[in-house]
Design an enzyme around this catalytic site. Structure first.
Site: not given
Length: 220
Positions: A78, A121
């Site tokens: 990701s 993230k």
């Protein structure tokens, strides 16, 4: 009769010699009367003290490092191309004690919906902002966000209003990331710390780079 050397052994001055009932001086064997001590067992009091001091210092350093930092393994794709699956990172908890999270920071947090694995993230939205995504392009309070670290934008759209203690986070690999566009905003209390250093594998050893946005792009 001549006296032997043992017969004339002198006792230390000021201490009366033990005597038997016959009045003769008695020589005591003290070889087995000395108490067992740890310092003697370890070769002296100075060595024992150094061992204890080293152990205590090691414990203190461990507690400090465990309080100020954390270790994290990247799992999945990701955050590609910035971070890769299998990398090990040191996360600074201290960073967000000193100053609040900033846009562009790569950070580790507990997922809002629970789960045993923490997420990593990048922050794109700050408390109080209006985030809108149009076919992958991110707008903050109506102003497009320039993101050079994203190789390809996602194909989704949506709008979110952040509360006073909420953040909006996205993976750099927008087409393959479970992030705020799927499960919503991130509460401040879920944030663990800021990614600081990659220490494994050896060829990937480096300080983690965080993108800095100019002030006009932050508030519009």
């Amino acid at each position: 009769m001549a006296k032997t050397e043992r017969d004339v052994q002198r006792e230390p001055e000021g201490y009366p010699a033990p005597s038997t009932s016959s009045g003769q001086a008695q020589v005591l064997d003290t070889a087995d009367t000395q108490p067992l001590s740890l310092s003697r067992a370890f070769g002296g009091s100075s060595l024992l003290r150094e061992i204890l001091e080293t152990a205590l210092l090691t414990l203190i350093i461990f507690l400090i490092l465990n309080t100020l930092t954390g270790r994290f393994q990247v799992r999945g794709s990701s955050m590609e191309p910035t971070l890769h699956d299998g990398q090990y990172l040191v996360v600074s908890k201290l960073a967000y004690w000193i100053q609040p999270p900033k846009r562009g920071d790569i950070m580790v947090f507990h997922p809002p919906r629970g789960g045993s694995d923490d997420y990593i993230k990048r922050i794109v939205g700050l408390p109080g902002e209006q985030i809108r995504i149009q076919q992958g392009d991110v707008l903050v309070d109506g102003v497009p966000l320039e993101e050079p670290y994203v190789p390809q934008q996602g194909g989704y759209s949506g709008s979110w209003k952040l509360g006073s203690d909420e953040y909006f986070v996205l993976g750099d690999n927008r087409g393959n990331s479970s992030d705020s566009h799927m499960w919503g905003t991130l509460p401040r209390e879920n944030i663990i710390g800021k990614a600081w250093l990659c220490y494994w594998p050896p060829e990937a050893w480096q300080l983690i780079g965080h993108h800095s946005f100019p002030e006009p792009a932050r508030r519009g």
